[in-house]
Design an enzyme around this catalytic site. Sequence first.
Site, PDB file in Angstrom:
ATOM      1  CB  SER A   1       7.727  32.578 -11.566  1.00  0.00           C
ATOM      2  OG  SER A   1       7.469  33.660 -10.737  1.00  0.00           O
TER       3      SER A   1
ATOM      4  CG  ASP B   1      14.670  35.713  -8.250  1.00  0.00           C
ATOM      5  OD1 ASP B   1      13.946  36.723  -8.181  1.00  0.00           O
ATOM      6  OD2 ASP B   1      14.247  34.586  -8.553  1.00  0.00           O
TER       7      ASP B   1
ATOM      8  CG  HIS C   1      11.814  35.962 -10.833  1.00  0.00           C
ATOM      9  ND1 HIS C   1      11.913  35.101  -9.752  1.00  0.00           N
ATOM     10  CD2 HIS C   1      10.541  35.814 -11.304  1.00  0.00           C
ATOM     11  CE1 HIS C   1      10.743  34.482  -9.570  1.00  0.00           C
ATOM     12  NE2 HIS C   1       9.907  34.889 -10.506  1.00  0.00           N
TER      13      HIS C   1
END
Length: 214
Positions: free
Chosen positions: A110, A160, A191
Amino acid sequence: MPDVPPGFVHRYIPPAGGRSRVTLLLLHGTGGDENDLLPVGAVLAPEAGILSPRGRVLENGMPRFFRRLGPGVFDLGDLALRTGELAEFVGAASRAYRFDPNAVAAVGYSNGANIAGSLLLRRPDLLAAAVLFRPMVPFEPEEPPDLAGKPVFLAAGRRDPIVPAEETERAVRLYRGFGADVSLHWRAQGHELGEDDVLAAREWLSGWMTRTGS
Ligand code: MLT
């Protein structure tokens, strides 16, 4: 004991039994810290060394690697600055801990994947390979970086809510456009990082380590 390289709170774990030249540069997501990805690193390449810094920017008390102006909207000036700081830290750490600066593989999740991507685009010499879990496009470089043959593993989630499929496809096009050898892995989930992400990355990394004898 080596001098501790300045700049980032971090963990360094030398390679087990000195069996590998590779150092995994672990880069956590928003709200994480230097301990978050240690278990992931241990699964990905148990024989590799680990360098795991904590992001220096705080967003409501949550560590990140660079500032953002809103969800998915990056402060590009800060991103450039923080990318430079991180590159300098990795160099200083390789001298302090005496690991091979030519065998550093970034593993980012991320926000960590986004700064890893920014390192690839600004300092392609610094990373021998990159594993990007749920990345976005960090920025569009004006000068094309030379990523010819650079091995990049990219894992995206079909559900996501933070990184839509078009953003993943844009990131893949960007790195491939500069010559990177991108291996794209779609996952059914969102995610969050899943065990299947880590196992697929482990297989990919072990192939890269075998091919390069590292
Ligand atoms: C970022 O800010 O880098 C991305 O939006 C990922 C995140 O941290 O949520």
